[in-house]
Enzyme design. Structure first.
Site, PDB file in Angstrom:
ATOM      1  N   ARG A  58     -58.378 -15.799  12.058  1.00 14.11           N
ATOM      2  CA  ARG A  58     -57.575 -15.057  13.126  1.00 14.11           C
ATOM      3  C   ARG A  58     -56.643 -14.390  12.714  1.00 14.11           C
ATOM      4  O   ARG A  58     -56.582 -13.547  13.031  1.00 14.11           O
ATOM      5  CB  ARG A  58     -56.387 -15.424  13.785  1.00 14.11           C
ATOM      6  CG  ARG A  58     -57.643 -17.480  15.089  1.00 14.11           C
ATOM      7  CD  ARG A  58     -56.988 -18.303  14.687  1.00 14.11           C
ATOM      8  NE  ARG A  58     -56.646 -19.017  13.759  1.00 14.11           N
ATOM      9  CZ  ARG A  58     -58.724 -20.175  13.122  1.00 14.11           C
ATOM     10  NH1 ARG A  58     -59.561 -19.994  14.585  1.00 14.11           N
ATOM     11  NH2 ARG A  58     -58.888 -20.400  12.423  1.00 14.11           N
ATOM     12  N   THR A  59     -55.649 -14.466  12.040  1.00 14.82           N
ATOM     13  CA  THR A  59     -53.925 -13.862  11.192  1.00 14.82           C
ATOM     14  C   THR A  59     -54.390 -12.518  11.043  1.00 14.82           C
ATOM     15  O   THR A  59     -54.005 -11.737  11.562  1.00 14.82           O
ATOM     16  CB  THR A  59     -53.476 -14.436  10.689  1.00 14.82           C
ATOM     17  OG1 THR A  59     -53.246 -16.223  11.035  1.00 14.82           O
ATOM     18  CG2 THR A  59     -52.022 -14.026  10.801  1.00 14.82           C
ATOM     19  N   LYS A  86     -56.609 -11.882 -12.869  1.00 15.77           N
ATOM     20  CA  LYS A  86     -56.771 -11.976 -14.370  1.00 15.77           C
ATOM     21  C   LYS A  86     -54.814 -11.881 -14.383  1.00 15.77           C
ATOM     22  O   LYS A  86     -54.955 -11.689 -15.784  1.00 15.77           O
ATOM     23  CB  LYS A  86     -57.239 -10.110 -14.614  1.00 15.77           C
ATOM     24  CG  LYS A  86     -58.834  -9.342 -13.903  1.00 15.77           C
ATOM     25  CD  LYS A  86     -58.803  -8.141 -14.012  1.00 15.77           C
ATOM     26  CE  LYS A  86     -58.926  -7.664 -12.357  1.00 15.77           C
ATOM     27  NZ  LYS A  86     -58.548  -5.931 -12.992  1.00 15.77           N
ATOM     28  N   ARG A 108     -49.346 -13.095   3.239  1.00 19.22           N
ATOM     29  CA  ARG A 108     -49.234 -14.605   3.393  1.00 19.22           C
ATOM     30  C   ARG A 108     -50.128 -15.065   2.353  1.00 19.22           C
ATOM     31  O   ARG A 108     -50.679 -14.955   1.215  1.00 19.22           O
ATOM     32  CB  ARG A 108     -51.329 -15.292   4.321  1.00 19.22           C
ATOM     33  CG  ARG A 108     -51.062 -16.212   4.031  1.00 19.22           C
ATOM     34  CD  ARG A 108     -52.106 -16.582   4.951  1.00 19.22           C
ATOM     35  NE  ARG A 108     -51.959 -16.905   6.471  1.00 19.22           N
ATOM     36  CZ  ARG A 108     -52.289 -17.024   7.720  1.00 19.22           C
ATOM     37  NH1 ARG A 108     -53.484 -18.193   6.937  1.00 19.22           N
ATOM     38  NH2 ARG A 108     -52.542 -17.372   8.589  1.00 19.22           N
TER      39      ARG A 108
HETATM   40  N1   CP Z   1     -53.419 -19.681  13.104  1.00 21.52           N
HETATM   41  C1   CP Z   1     -53.939 -19.251  12.204  1.00 21.52           C
HETATM   42  O1   CP Z   1     -53.023 -18.593  11.282  1.00 21.52           O
HETATM   43  O2   CP Z   1     -55.061 -19.094  11.766  1.00 21.52           O
HETATM   44  P1   CP Z   1     -55.757 -18.243   9.999  1.00 21.52           P
HETATM   45  O3   CP Z   1     -55.319 -19.155   9.593  1.00 21.52           O
HETATM   46  O4   CP Z   1     -57.145 -18.717  10.931  1.00 21.52           O
HETATM   47  O5   CP Z   1     -55.179 -16.983  10.029  1.00 21.52           O
END
Ligand code: CP
Length: 311
Positions: A58-59, A86, A108
């Site tokens: 999603r994100t 690496k 992330r």
């Molecule tokens: N809600 C959420 O962060 O989903 P993802 O891990 O698929 O991005």
């Protein structure tokens, strides 16, 4: 329309005005995604880099779609196909990406604080797309957009956040934002999944699902983070599910107009039953739709958007 912050590292530190500006802007951007041609020139010539060191559906996708709908050039990098494999460290990766002059870096990472660390090494705004168990601010903002859309307003609403509180960055981001907006939060789950220090955040704590959903406006079910259960926080999944799965039987105890939200991905039948997930009170897919609008709003606002650009 500006924010009081340069980066979106968490909802902690966002003011009520910041959150309302983001939600109002997201509301106005939502319509773009319903047009036959889903693109406006607002961020033409800008570059967004999505740097994801953890899996995401999603994100990552919605950041990419959001950037493209605003005409930005969007580049996606995943940890598993980057020079991290690496041995390049995160700071060197970020400094090398910075050397290519991006306008926004979306990060992330499995370590809490990684996006905040990178703000010392890059000049462009950074958006935290989830860092360890710390925060996932864009998820909380899209949750709030969805709740506001359905309930009309947010102040005074009662919310039960249920499940794996221990590992949930979504929970932490929602608690900060909801408290800023005057909402009342109860966290619910087995004692082994609720850290003792959570009450310092000003929330109520409950170990009983049925009691805690009786009088709330919103039930937020969290995913049991199976990949992070390395310290025996669970006896068995069956035991967890027996006590904390949101079933239609349990839902009879809640108010008729209660909203059910879940950040996804869902463990079907573990934290939420299939008929509840797909039932009339669930707004789980509305959350995903709103995720695009919230991320468009954040990119736009961080790059100094003006009212004129909105159309
Ligand atoms: N809600 C959420 O962060 O989903 P993802 O891990 O698929 O991005």
């Amino acid at each position: 329309m500006t924010l009081s912050v340069k980066h979106i590292l968490g909802t902690q530190g966002l003011s009520r005005e910041d959150i309302e500006t983001i939600l109002d802007t997201a509301d106005s951007f939502k319509e773009i995604s319903t047009r036959p041609i889903k693109k406006v020139p607002t961020l033409r010539g800008r570059t967004v880099i999505n740097l994801f060191f953890e899996p995401s559906t999603r994100t990552r996708t919605s950041f990419e779609i959001a950037g493209k709908r605003l005409s930005a050039d969007v580049i996606n990098i995943s940890g598993s196909t980057s020079s991290a494999v690496k041995g390049e460290n995160l700071i060197d990766s970020a400094r090398n990406l910075e050397a290519m002059n991006p306008d926004i870096l979306v990060v992330r990472h499995e370590s809490s604080g990684a996006p905040a660390l990178l703000t010392q090494f890059v000049n462009c705004p950074i958006i935290n797309a989830g860092d360890g168990a710390h925060e996932h601010p864009t998820q909380a903002l899209l949750d709030l957009m969805t709740i506001r859309e359905k309930k009309g307003s947010l102040a005074g609403l009662k919310v039960a956040i249920v499940g794996d509180i221990m590992h949930s960055r979504v929970c932490r981001s929602n608690i900060h934002a909801m408290q800023t907006l005057g909402m009342q939060v109860t966290v619910v789950g087995p004692p082994t999944m609720i850290p003792v220090e959570i009450s310092r955040m000003g929330v109520k704590v409950s170990y009983n699902l049925e009691e805690s959903i009786r009088d709330v406006d919103v039930i937020m079910m969290l995913r049991v983070q199976l990949e992070r259960q390395n310290q025996f926080h669970l006896a068995t999944l069956r035991e967890y599910s027996n006590l904390f799965c949101l079933t239609s039987e349990r839902l009879k105890k809640a108010r008729q107009d209660v909203l059910i939200v879940h950040p996804g991905p869902v463990n079907r039948g573990i934290e939420i039953a299939l008929d509840v997930m797909e039932g009339p009170r669930s707004v789980i897919l509305n959350q995903v739709t709103n995720g695009v609008a919230v991320r468009m709003a954040l990119m736009y606002l961080l790059l100094g958007g003006s009212d004129e650009d909105l159309n």
